[in-house]
Design a protein around this motif. Structure first.
Motif, mmCIF file in Angstrom:
data_model
loop_
_atom_site.group_PDB
_atom_site.id
_atom_site.type_symbol
_atom_site.label_atom_id
_atom_site.label_comp_id
_atom_site.label_asym_id
_atom_site.label_seq_id
_atom_site.Cartn_x
_atom_site.Cartn_y
_atom_site.Cartn_z
ATOM 1 N N GLU A 134 3.546 2.208 2.803
ATOM 2 C CA GLU A 134 3.811 1.065 3.677
ATOM 3 C C GLU A 134 5.077 0.310 3.282
ATOM 4 O O GLU A 134 5.357 -0.757 3.842
ATOM 5 N N SER A 182 -6.787 -2.499 1.626
ATOM 6 C CA SER A 182 -5.530 -1.953 1.119
ATOM 7 C C SER A 182 -5.755 -0.598 0.458
ATOM 8 O O SER A 182 -4.952 0.334 0.632
ATOM 9 N N GLU A 235 0.853 -1.183 0.000
ATOM 10 C CA GLU A 235 0.000 0.000 0.000
ATOM 11 C C GLU A 235 0.892 1.237 0.000
ATOM 12 O O GLU A 235 2.006 1.227 0.528
ATOM 13 N N LYS A 249 -6.081 1.986 3.125
ATOM 14 C CA LYS A 249 -4.789 2.317 3.724
ATOM 15 C C LYS A 249 -3.999 3.253 2.804
ATOM 16 O O LYS A 249 -3.374 4.221 3.266
#
Length: 270
Positions: free
Chosen positions: A223, A257, A220, A260
């Protein structure tokens, strides 16, 4: 001191991320509504689930999602004026200028001659699209960085030998990193030739058997290991209009996802 104008980008989703949830019209509607509920206002997709182009477009309009590009097939468009006309019709329906094609044919990917051939072919198609005020759009992966010797890569030919007005790029941050390139540098290299960028992270994970192994996954936005402030700034500097989140493989629910990535894009000021 004069304040610098900030280039805002529309946040969108490449529907490939949720492809397993587009098998019928009901799933398509549910998925699009989930994407809209997260906050995205744009998508890059296709008439999935058995919908006609008009049904798909009407559904997107009803939900409030704008498609940023239409689609076409390179090999069909190269040999068939009817395929070019069909792609143009879809682009007019969607109200877009960019007509996206898939990755260059396998037989052209690993030779300098192959990249010259592909460049010639896309220029031919782009010339027809320009008559309608449209452009051909190409989304590179890592394979276009195939080494041709002397430091030259396949991507160099695609940038240098194609029509800057008729052939645009939709670079992907994960694949640029995977190819050993610096995403902000390549983004700036295509200034004036990219209005749609694909955002996904590059994440190193466990599982290496030997220290020489590199085990990575699609992450993501925010991340993984990419320098997002630099990527976002480069995108703004060249006037990118759409930041399209795409995650080829998600660790769980792809909608989680996408949420996020949305939250992290907020942090990065996109």
């Amino acid at each position: 001191m004069e304040e610098r104008m900030i280039q805002f980008m529309k946040r969108g989703v490449q529907l490939y991320t949720v492809r397993e949830f587009l098998e019928n019209p009901g799933q398509v509607e549910e998925s699009l509504r989930k994407i809209k509920a997260i906050g995205y206002d744009s998508i890059q997709g296709w008439p999935a689930g058995g919908l006609t182009e008009n049904e798909y477009f009407d559904l997107c309009e009803q939900i409030g999602l704008k498609n940023c590009s239409a689609g076409g097939e390179y090999e069909e468009m190269l040999k068939s004026p009817a395929a070019v006309d069909a792609a143009i019709r879809q682009a007019k329906l969607f109200g877009v200028k960019d007509i996206s094609i898939g990755t260059l044919p396998k037989e052209l990917r690993e030779s300098e001659e192959g990249y010259h051939t592909f460049a010639k072919g896309v220029n031919q198609i782009a010339a027809e699209l320009k008559k309608e005020g449209m452009r051909l759009l190409y989304h590179p992966h890592a394979l276009e960085s195939y080494s041709l010797g002397g430091g030259k890569k396949g991507l160099d030919i695609l940038i240098d030998e194609t029509d800057p007005d008729g052939f645009h790029f939709s670079l992907d941050t994960h694949w640029l990193q995977s190819a050993g390139l610096n995403p902000p540098d390549v983004i700036r290299r295509v200034k004036g030739r990219m209005s749609i960028v694909h955002y996904k992270d590059y994440k190193i994970i466990g599982g290496a058997v030997q220290v020489e192994d590199v085990v990575k996954m699609f992450g993501e936005v925010g991340e993984g290991n990419l320098d997002w402030p630099a990527i976002v700034q480069a995108s703004r500097d060249i006037g990118v209009e759409y930041a399209i989140v795409e995650q080829d493989i998600c660790p769980g629910d792809p909608f989680d996802s996408l949420k996020k990535s949305w939250d992290n894009l907020e942090k990065f000021g996109v």
